[in-house]
Design a protein around this motif. Structure first.
Motif, PDB file in Angstrom:
ATOM      1  N   VAL A  26       0.900  -1.151   0.000  1.00 47.57           N
ATOM      2  CA  VAL A  26       0.000   0.000   0.000  1.00 47.57           C
ATOM      3  C   VAL A  26       0.940   1.202   0.000  1.00 47.57           C
ATOM      4  O   VAL A  26       1.742   1.364   0.928  1.00 47.57           O
ATOM      5  CB  VAL A  26      -0.912   0.033   1.241  1.00 47.57           C
ATOM      6  CG1 VAL A  26      -1.835   1.246   1.192  1.00 47.57           C
ATOM      7  CG2 VAL A  26      -1.697  -1.261   1.385  1.00 47.57           C
ATOM      8  N   ARG A 120      -9.495  -5.961   0.657  1.00 50.17           N
ATOM      9  CA  ARG A 120     -10.653  -5.065   0.619  1.00 50.17           C
ATOM     10  C   ARG A 120     -10.772  -4.298   1.942  1.00 50.17           C
ATOM     11  O   ARG A 120     -10.963  -3.078   1.944  1.00 50.17           O
ATOM     12  CB  ARG A 120     -11.914  -5.896   0.359  1.00 50.17           C
ATOM     13  CG  ARG A 120     -13.027  -5.156  -0.306  1.00 50.17           C
ATOM     14  CD  ARG A 120     -14.208  -6.082  -0.642  1.00 50.17           C
ATOM     15  NE  ARG A 120     -13.917  -6.962  -1.764  1.00 50.17           N
ATOM     16  CZ  ARG A 120     -13.732  -8.294  -1.682  1.00 50.17           C
ATOM     17  NH1 ARG A 120     -13.818  -8.917  -0.535  1.00 50.17           N
ATOM     18  NH2 ARG A 120     -13.474  -8.996  -2.750  1.00 50.17           N
ATOM     19  N   GLY A 123      -7.832  -1.815   2.148  1.00 51.43           N
ATOM     20  CA  GLY A 123      -8.001  -0.745   1.171  1.00 51.43           C
ATOM     21  C   GLY A 123      -9.109   0.227   1.534  1.00 51.43           C
ATOM     22  O   GLY A 123      -8.933   1.448   1.430  1.00 51.43           O
ATOM     23  N   LYS A 128      -6.963   3.440   0.152  1.00 53.43           N
ATOM     24  CA  LYS A 128      -5.837   3.304  -0.772  1.00 53.43           C
ATOM     25  C   LYS A 128      -5.879   1.919  -1.416  1.00 53.43           C
ATOM     26  O   LYS A 128      -6.396   0.976  -0.836  1.00 53.43           O
ATOM     27  CB  LYS A 128      -4.510   3.476  -0.040  1.00 53.43           C
ATOM     28  CG  LYS A 128      -4.354   4.846   0.626  1.00 53.43           C
ATOM     29  CD  LYS A 128      -3.074   4.927   1.403  1.00 53.43           C
ATOM     30  CE  LYS A 128      -2.991   6.146   2.288  1.00 53.43           C
ATOM     31  NZ  LYS A 128      -2.898   7.390   1.638  1.00 53.43           N
ATOM     32  N   SER A 129      -5.288   1.804  -2.600  1.00 51.08           N
ATOM     33  CA  SER A 129      -5.220   0.518  -3.284  1.00 51.08           C
ATOM     34  C   SER A 129      -4.192  -0.391  -2.615  1.00 51.08           C
ATOM     35  O   SER A 129      -3.207   0.077  -2.043  1.00 51.08           O
ATOM     36  CB  SER A 129      -4.857   0.714  -4.756  1.00 51.08           C
ATOM     37  OG  SER A 129      -5.908   1.390  -5.422  1.00 51.08           O
ATOM     38  N   LEU A 131      -1.870  -3.678  -3.598  1.00 53.62           N
ATOM     39  CA  LEU A 131      -1.410  -4.346  -4.819  1.00 53.62           C
ATOM     40  C   LEU A 131      -0.461  -5.490  -4.532  1.00 53.62           C
ATOM     41  O   LEU A 131       0.462  -5.355  -3.725  1.00 53.62           O
ATOM     42  CB  LEU A 131      -0.718  -3.323  -5.722  1.00 53.62           C
ATOM     43  CG  LEU A 131      -1.574  -2.116  -6.117  1.00 53.62           C
ATOM     44  CD1 LEU A 131      -0.739  -1.096  -6.854  1.00 53.62           C
ATOM     45  CD2 LEU A 131      -2.765  -2.561  -6.946  1.00 53.62           C
ATOM     46  N   PHE A 145      -6.691  -4.790  -4.663  1.00 54.44           N
ATOM     47  CA  PHE A 145      -7.915  -4.046  -4.403  1.00 54.44           C
ATOM     48  C   PHE A 145      -7.736  -2.656  -4.993  1.00 54.44           C
ATOM     49  O   PHE A 145      -6.827  -1.924  -4.608  1.00 54.44           O
ATOM     50  CB  PHE A 145      -8.207  -3.947  -2.899  1.00 54.44           C
ATOM     51  CG  PHE A 145      -9.373  -3.066  -2.585  1.00 54.44           C
ATOM     52  CD1 PHE A 145     -10.663  -3.535  -2.770  1.00 54.44           C
ATOM     53  CD2 PHE A 145      -9.195  -1.775  -2.139  1.00 54.44           C
ATOM     54  CE1 PHE A 145     -11.756  -2.715  -2.512  1.00 54.44           C
ATOM     55  CE2 PHE A 145     -10.273  -0.945  -1.874  1.00 54.44           C
ATOM     56  CZ  PHE A 145     -11.558  -1.425  -2.056  1.00 54.44           C
ATOM     57  N   ASP A 146      -8.598  -2.299  -5.928  1.00 52.68           N
ATOM     58  CA  ASP A 146      -8.583  -0.982  -6.550  1.00 52.68           C
ATOM     59  C   ASP A 146      -9.549  -0.106  -5.769  1.00 52.68           C
ATOM     60  O   ASP A 146     -10.766  -0.323  -5.811  1.00 52.68           O
ATOM     61  CB  ASP A 146      -9.010  -1.095  -8.016  1.00 52.68           C
ATOM     62  CG  ASP A 146      -9.007   0.227  -8.743  1.00 52.68           C
ATOM     63  OD1 ASP A 146      -9.311   1.273  -8.127  1.00 52.68           O
ATOM     64  OD2 ASP A 146      -8.704   0.223  -9.946  1.00 52.68           O
ATOM     65  N   VAL A 147      -9.023   0.881  -5.045  1.00 50.12           N
ATOM     66  CA  VAL A 147      -9.857   1.705  -4.185  1.00 50.12           C
ATOM     67  C   VAL A 147     -10.876   2.505  -4.995  1.00 50.12           C
ATOM     68  O   VAL A 147     -12.004   2.708  -4.542  1.00 50.12           O
ATOM     69  CB  VAL A 147      -8.999   2.616  -3.276  1.00 50.12           C
ATOM     70  CG1 VAL A 147      -8.306   3.707  -4.071  1.00 50.12           C
ATOM     71  CG2 VAL A 147      -9.831   3.203  -2.150  1.00 50.12           C
ATOM     72  N   ASP A 148     -10.523   2.952  -6.198  1.00 51.78           N
ATOM     73  CA  ASP A 148     -11.454   3.733  -7.011  1.00 51.78           C
ATOM     74  C   ASP A 148     -12.610   2.878  -7.523  1.00 51.78           C
ATOM     75  O   ASP A 148     -13.755   3.329  -7.565  1.00 51.78           O
ATOM     76  CB  ASP A 148     -10.733   4.399  -8.184  1.00 51.78           C
ATOM     77  CG  ASP A 148      -9.717   5.436  -7.708  1.00 51.78           C
ATOM     78  OD1 ASP A 148      -9.984   6.111  -6.690  1.00 51.78           O
ATOM     79  OD2 ASP A 148      -8.663   5.561  -8.350  1.00 51.78           O
ATOM     80  N   ASP A 150     -13.509   0.091  -6.031  1.00 50.54           N
ATOM     81  CA  ASP A 150     -14.033  -0.548  -4.830  1.00 50.54           C
ATOM     82  C   ASP A 150     -14.247  -2.048  -5.029  1.00 50.54           C
ATOM     83  O   ASP A 150     -15.263  -2.611  -4.665  1.00 50.54           O
ATOM     84  CB  ASP A 150     -15.335   0.115  -4.358  1.00 50.54           C
ATOM     85  CG  ASP A 150     -15.721  -0.328  -2.945  1.00 50.54           C
ATOM     86  OD1 ASP A 150     -14.818  -0.486  -2.097  1.00 50.54           O
ATOM     87  OD2 ASP A 150     -16.931  -0.548  -2.702  1.00 50.54           O
ATOM     88  N   THR A 152     -11.738  -5.957  -5.996  1.00 47.11           N
ATOM     89  CA  THR A 152     -10.462  -6.557  -6.353  1.00 47.11           C
ATOM     90  C   THR A 152     -10.424  -6.750  -7.865  1.00 47.11           C
ATOM     91  O   THR A 152     -11.442  -7.040  -8.489  1.00 47.11           O
ATOM     92  CB  THR A 152     -10.244  -7.898  -5.627  1.00 47.11           C
ATOM     93  OG1 THR A 152     -11.344  -8.760  -5.875  1.00 47.11           O
ATOM     94  CG2 THR A 152     -10.078  -7.687  -4.140  1.00 47.11           C
TER      95      THR A 152
END
Length: 163
Positions: A26, A120, A123, A128-129, A131, A145-148, A150, A152
């Motif tokens: 992160v 998840r 994040g 924050k994502s 990776l 997990f892509d925070v934008d 929301d 994985t």
């Protein structure tokens, strides 16, 4: 329904292909983010053990962890979200949360789902994502997990021969 299917990503967890311990990061974190992580671990009731330079000690706060970070001395937080699944968080620096997972403990859909749930939770808590990449290759994440979004997401084609 899970965001990622085991059959689609199992090659990414093959230690023969991608190293022994995949790296998770992160980025752009602060002491406050580390504290949010510690609070999350405690709130979830996950088992954990804390040490500095291999010596077990009491985990008090992220600020204390940061104070214990010196060249050659790395605070390490071992977390078991479930039995037989170990995540090893190391505070190399405050500016990123780095941890390892053991791919032998991540075989099958159920274990993948647990790991993605952990991503998840982290994040969302930090905003924050999170990776995951091959050991030593943080510049090329595989999934996370892509925070934008929301959720994985898979960031590579596991069937690409260049993997």
């Amino acid at each position: 329904m899970p965001d990622l299917k085991w059959d689609d990503v199992k090659v990414l967890f093959d230690p023969e292909v991608n190293g022994v311990l995949p790296d998770v990061v992160v980025e752009r974190t602060t002491v406050e983010d580390w504290q949010l992580l510690l609070d999350l671990v405690r709130e979830q009731g996950w088992q954990y053990a804390y040490s500095v330079d291999g010596e077990p000690t009491e985990l008090t706060s992220a600020a204390a962890m940061a104070e214990a970070t010196h060249p050659g001395e790395t605070p390490e937080l071992r977390v078991w979200p479930i039995n037989d699944m170990l995540l090893i968080f190391r505070m190399y620096q405050v500016e990123s949360i780095d941890f390892d997972v053991d791919p032998s403990e991540l075989q099958g859909q159920e274990r993948l789902d647990v790991l993605m749930d952990v991503f998840r939770l982290i994040g969302r808590r930090l905003g924050k994502s999170v990776l995951l990449s091959a050991e030593g290759d943080l510049g090329h994440p595989y999934l996370g997990f892509d925070v934008d979004a929301d959720r994985t997401v898979l960031l590579v084609d596991p069937n690409d021969p260049r993997m």
